[in-house]
Scaffold this active site. Structure first.
Site, PDB file in Angstrom:
ATOM      1  N   HIS A  54      55.448 100.256  76.223  1.00  0.00           N
ATOM      2  CA  HIS A  54      56.898 100.386  76.300  1.00  0.00           C
ATOM      3  C   HIS A  54      57.466  99.140  76.952  1.00  0.00           C
ATOM      4  O   HIS A  54      56.855  98.588  77.870  1.00  0.00           O
ATOM      5  CB  HIS A  54      57.297 101.632  77.109  1.00  0.00           C
ATOM      6  CG  HIS A  54      58.682 102.077  76.799  1.00  0.00           C
ATOM      7  ND1 HIS A  54      59.772 101.545  77.433  1.00  0.00           N
ATOM      8  CD2 HIS A  54      59.146 102.957  75.889  1.00  0.00           C
ATOM      9  CE1 HIS A  54      60.866 102.102  76.929  1.00  0.00           C
ATOM     10  NE2 HIS A  54      60.510 102.952  75.991  1.00  0.00           N
TER      11      HIS A  54
ATOM     12  N   ASP B   7      56.295 109.218  72.215  1.00  0.00           N
ATOM     13  CA  ASP B   7      55.971 109.463  70.809  1.00  0.00           C
ATOM     14  C   ASP B   7      54.518 109.843  70.586  1.00  0.00           C
ATOM     15  O   ASP B   7      54.165 110.351  69.518  1.00  0.00           O
ATOM     16  CB  ASP B   7      56.310 108.226  69.969  1.00  0.00           C
ATOM     17  CG  ASP B   7      57.799 108.065  69.831  1.00  0.00           C
ATOM     18  OD1 ASP B   7      58.484 109.095  69.797  1.00  0.00           O
ATOM     19  OD2 ASP B   7      58.277 106.927  69.769  1.00  0.00           O
TER      20      ASP B   7
HETATM   21  N1  CMC Z   1      48.940  98.401  71.000  1.00  0.00           N
HETATM   22  C1  CMC Z   1      48.248  97.277  71.282  1.00  0.00           C
HETATM   23  N2  CMC Z   1      48.728  96.245  72.009  1.00  0.00           N
HETATM   24  C2  CMC Z   1      49.986  96.361  72.453  1.00  0.00           C
HETATM   25  C3  CMC Z   1      50.777  97.499  72.212  1.00  0.00           C
HETATM   26  C4  CMC Z   1      50.206  98.550  71.450  1.00  0.00           C
HETATM   27  N3  CMC Z   1      50.907  99.661  71.180  1.00  0.00           N
HETATM   28  N4  CMC Z   1      51.991  97.351  72.783  1.00  0.00           N
HETATM   29  C5  CMC Z   1      51.967  96.157  73.380  1.00  0.00           C
HETATM   30  N5  CMC Z   1      50.758  95.563  73.184  1.00  0.00           N
HETATM   31  C6  CMC Z   1      50.303  94.280  73.733  1.00  0.00           C
HETATM   32  C7  CMC Z   1      50.944  93.113  72.995  1.00  0.00           C
HETATM   33  O1  CMC Z   1      50.130  92.679  71.918  1.00  0.00           O
HETATM   34  C8  CMC Z   1      51.016  92.086  74.110  1.00  0.00           C
HETATM   35  O2  CMC Z   1      49.733  91.554  74.298  1.00  0.00           O
HETATM   36  P1  CMC Z   1      49.549  89.966  74.631  1.00  0.00           P
HETATM   37  O3  CMC Z   1      50.330  89.741  75.899  1.00  0.00           O
HETATM   38  O4  CMC Z   1      48.084  89.784  74.769  1.00  0.00           O
HETATM   39  O5  CMC Z   1      50.133  89.245  73.455  1.00  0.00           O
HETATM   40  C9  CMC Z   1      51.317  92.905  75.360  1.00  0.00           C
HETATM   41  O6  CMC Z   1      50.781  94.213  75.080  1.00  0.00           O
HETATM   42  C10 CMC Z   1      52.801  93.020  75.668  1.00  0.00           C
HETATM   43  O7  CMC Z   1      53.444  93.582  74.543  1.00  0.00           O
HETATM   44  P2  CMC Z   1      54.854  93.157  73.983  1.00  0.00           P
HETATM   45  O8  CMC Z   1      54.816  93.240  72.487  1.00  0.00           O
HETATM   46  O9  CMC Z   1      55.305  91.881  74.608  1.00  0.00           O
HETATM   47  O10 CMC Z   1      55.751  94.336  74.553  1.00  0.00           O
HETATM   48  P3  CMC Z   1      57.209  94.688  74.126  1.00  0.00           P
HETATM   49  O11 CMC Z   1      57.896  95.155  75.344  1.00  0.00           O
HETATM   50  O12 CMC Z   1      57.855  93.570  73.379  1.00  0.00           O
HETATM   51  O13 CMC Z   1      57.005  95.898  73.086  1.00  0.00           O
HETATM   52  C11 CMC Z   1      56.765  98.057  72.195  1.00  0.00           C
HETATM   53  C12 CMC Z   1      57.159  97.235  73.416  1.00  0.00           C
HETATM   54  C13 CMC Z   1      57.114  99.529  72.451  1.00  0.00           C
HETATM   55  C14 CMC Z   1      57.551  97.580  70.959  1.00  0.00           C
HETATM   56  C15 CMC Z   1      55.246  97.905  71.952  1.00  0.00           C
HETATM   57  O14 CMC Z   1      54.519  98.341  73.070  1.00  0.00           O
HETATM   58  C16 CMC Z   1      54.779  98.653  70.698  1.00  0.00           C
HETATM   59  O15 CMC Z   1      54.937  98.128  69.585  1.00  0.00           O
HETATM   60  N6  CMC Z   1      54.220  99.893  70.859  1.00  0.00           N
HETATM   61  C17 CMC Z   1      53.803 100.671  69.715  1.00  0.00           C
HETATM   62  C18 CMC Z   1      55.012 101.331  69.080  1.00  0.00           C
HETATM   63  C19 CMC Z   1      55.538 102.496  69.892  1.00  0.00           C
HETATM   64  O16 CMC Z   1      54.789 103.366  70.305  1.00  0.00           O
HETATM   65  N7  CMC Z   1      56.874 102.516  70.077  1.00  0.00           N
HETATM   66  C20 CMC Z   1      57.547 103.626  70.725  1.00  0.00           C
HETATM   67  C21 CMC Z   1      58.218 103.230  71.994  1.00  0.00           C
HETATM   68  S1  CMC Z   1      58.734 104.683  72.928  1.00  0.00           S
HETATM   69  C22 CMC Z   1      59.941 105.435  71.954  1.00  0.00           C
HETATM   70  C23 CMC Z   1      61.226 104.711  72.048  1.00  0.00           C
HETATM   71  O17 CMC Z   1      61.885 104.805  73.105  1.00  0.00           O
HETATM   72  O18 CMC Z   1      61.611 104.039  71.070  1.00  0.00           O
END
Ligand code: CMC
Length: 426
Positions: free
Chosen positions: A304, A361
């Protein structure tokens, strides 16, 4: 509000940037003085930017705290009905008995949709994704209430909020019924909000002995509450940005539904189940984890932007998940798989180092599946529930002076100025 200033020096010029404190959370630095500096601030993904001041919801991602109008989410989910929470989001506090009766009655009065709206459904293919239908029909509501769309008018704002919250379950259930080739069910105003939604989803006209199930109703209502609002997330920011132009609220909520649909946001609940299908069995989990670590795929339902410890919604959702599965006597192998996945992920340094925990989720999909809701409806239910949050943010914005949202950019395109005629182009 604090009266200290931050100082920014660029090109030898010093700028005083006021520091503003809220009631909770990090203070913000007001960067409006950059206007004179010749620079813009640059913050892709709005990682450190607060574009609004709001009194609706507070999140402390480090502590795993979520408050609506100051109340913790677990207290609300366990002790209040979704419509009471919706009232609090809209009006600033939970309703007293009289306010509750009045608000619930207003919602009941507006559950039906104009009969002409059925024609919109008929325009879609039967296999259309229900979110595609929702984007269309919620936007289309504006055509039915053209005379009440003035966002500067308090009465118009209020009736629009009531209509949207009241009609979303009806439209959501219609989008499902249409895909099943079953007749639409009219709302039952003797049922409460969650009961009525489940009735419109699962009853048929032939079903004269339709029976409610209290465990399922309560779980559904909790799912609504846990999704009601989440401060300035992608879909709410979309709704606010669209609303900042003075656009009509139905169109703005349709924009929010579109933003929610993405798998990084509300679409994740559907993606979790698809991922579990793809993994298949517990033995395949290690291989799938390798794919996650090599960044081939993401572990859906994990991570998240704001929560870096735990998602408080996920905690309540997991408890509800256990209750529902026990009450319904369901022993789903998907659940076993989900639990194995959760355990491995929580112990794995890749996830620990990145503060990746199950989000709301991860569990909501499992409960919805147990209730018998098809996967394609998961994000629709999120949209139904989030409507109270979206419309509360619009009301907050439109009830005070506001500006059109208009971000800047860092241009890195071509600098050519001279037009090249087609015959001279290479
Ligand atoms: N699986 C694997 N790696 C992950 C994941 C994941 N679900 N989420 C983040 N990472 C890794 C990402 O690759 C990055 O690694 P590195 O620093 O080595 O490149 C690190 O963790 C930081 O991630 P980020 O992409 O910079 O984080 P963000 O804040 O931009 O993204 C997110 C947040 C929710 C989009 C992401 O965690 C994600 O895509 N999760 C899966 C989708 C999901 O479950 N979304 C629902 C969110 S809760 C419901 C809502 O409120 O919408």
């Amino acid at each position: 509000m604090a009266d200290t200033n931050a100082k920014l020096t660029v090109n030898g010029e010093e700028y005083e940037l006021p520091i503003i404190e809220g009631t909770l959370g990090r203070p913000v630095i007001d960067v409006a003085a950059l206007q004179e500096s010749g620079f813009w601030s640059y913050d892709p993904g709005f990682k450190v930017t607060a574009p609004v001041e709001s009194k609706i919801t507070y999140i402390d991602g480090g502590k795993g705290e979520l408050l609506h109008r100051g109340y913790p989410i677990d207290e609300l989910a366990n002790n209040a009905e979704y419509l009471e929470v919706a009232y609090a989001l809209l009006n600033g506090d939970l309703p007293n008995a009289e306010q509750k009766a009045d608000f619930f009655e207003k919602i009941r009065e507006h559950t039906a949709v104009h009969d002409q709206l059925r024609k919109f459904f008929e325009g879609f293919r039967r296999d259309a994704h229900p979110m595609a239908i929702m984007v269309g029909v919620v936007g289309a509501l504006s055509a039915f209430y053209h005379e009440d769309l003035d966002v500067s008018n308090e009465e118009h704002r209020e009736i629009t909020a009531i209509r949207l919250i009241a009609k979303m379950p009806t439209l959501a259930a219609m989008s499902y019924k249409y895909s099943q080739g079953e007749p639409f069910m009219y709302p039952r105003n003797d049922f409460n909000y969650a009961e009525n939604f489940l009735y419109m989803m699962f009853a048929t006209p032939a079903d004269v002995d339709y029976e409610k199930n209290d465990v399922i109703t309560r779980a559904m209502d909790k799912i609504f509450t846990l999704h009601a609002d989440h401060e300035q997330n992608a879909s709410t920011s979309t709704v606010r940005l669209a609303g900042s132009t003075g656009a009509n609220p139905y169109a703005c909520i349709a924009a929010g539904i579109a933003a929610l649909w993405g798998p990084s946001h509300g679409g994740a609940n559907e993606a979790v189940l698809e991922m579990l299908d793809e993994i298949g069995t517990v033995e395949n989990v290690p291989e799938f984890m390798e794919k996650v670590k090599s960044r081939e795929v993401k572990l859906m339902g994990f991570g998240h932007r704001v929560y870096k410890n735990f998602d408080p919604r996920a905690k309540v959702m997991k408890e509800t998940c256990d209750e529902v599965l026990e009450a319904l006597g369901i022993n789903d192998p998907k659940l076993e798989l989900a639990m194995a996945l959760e355990k491995i992920a929580l112990e794995d340094p890749f996830f620990i180092e990145r503060n990746l925990y199950p989000n709301v989720d991860f569990y909501s999909g499992i409960i919805l599946k147990a209730i018998g809701i098809p996967t394609s409806m998961f994000t629709v239910i999120f949209a139904l529930a989030r409507t109270s949050g979206w419309i509360s943010h619009l009301l907050e914005m439109h009830s005070a002076p506001y500006k059109i949202g208009r971000p800047r950019q860092l241009y890195t395109g071509e600098t050519r100025r001279d037009f090249v005629k087609v015959e001279d182009r290479k």
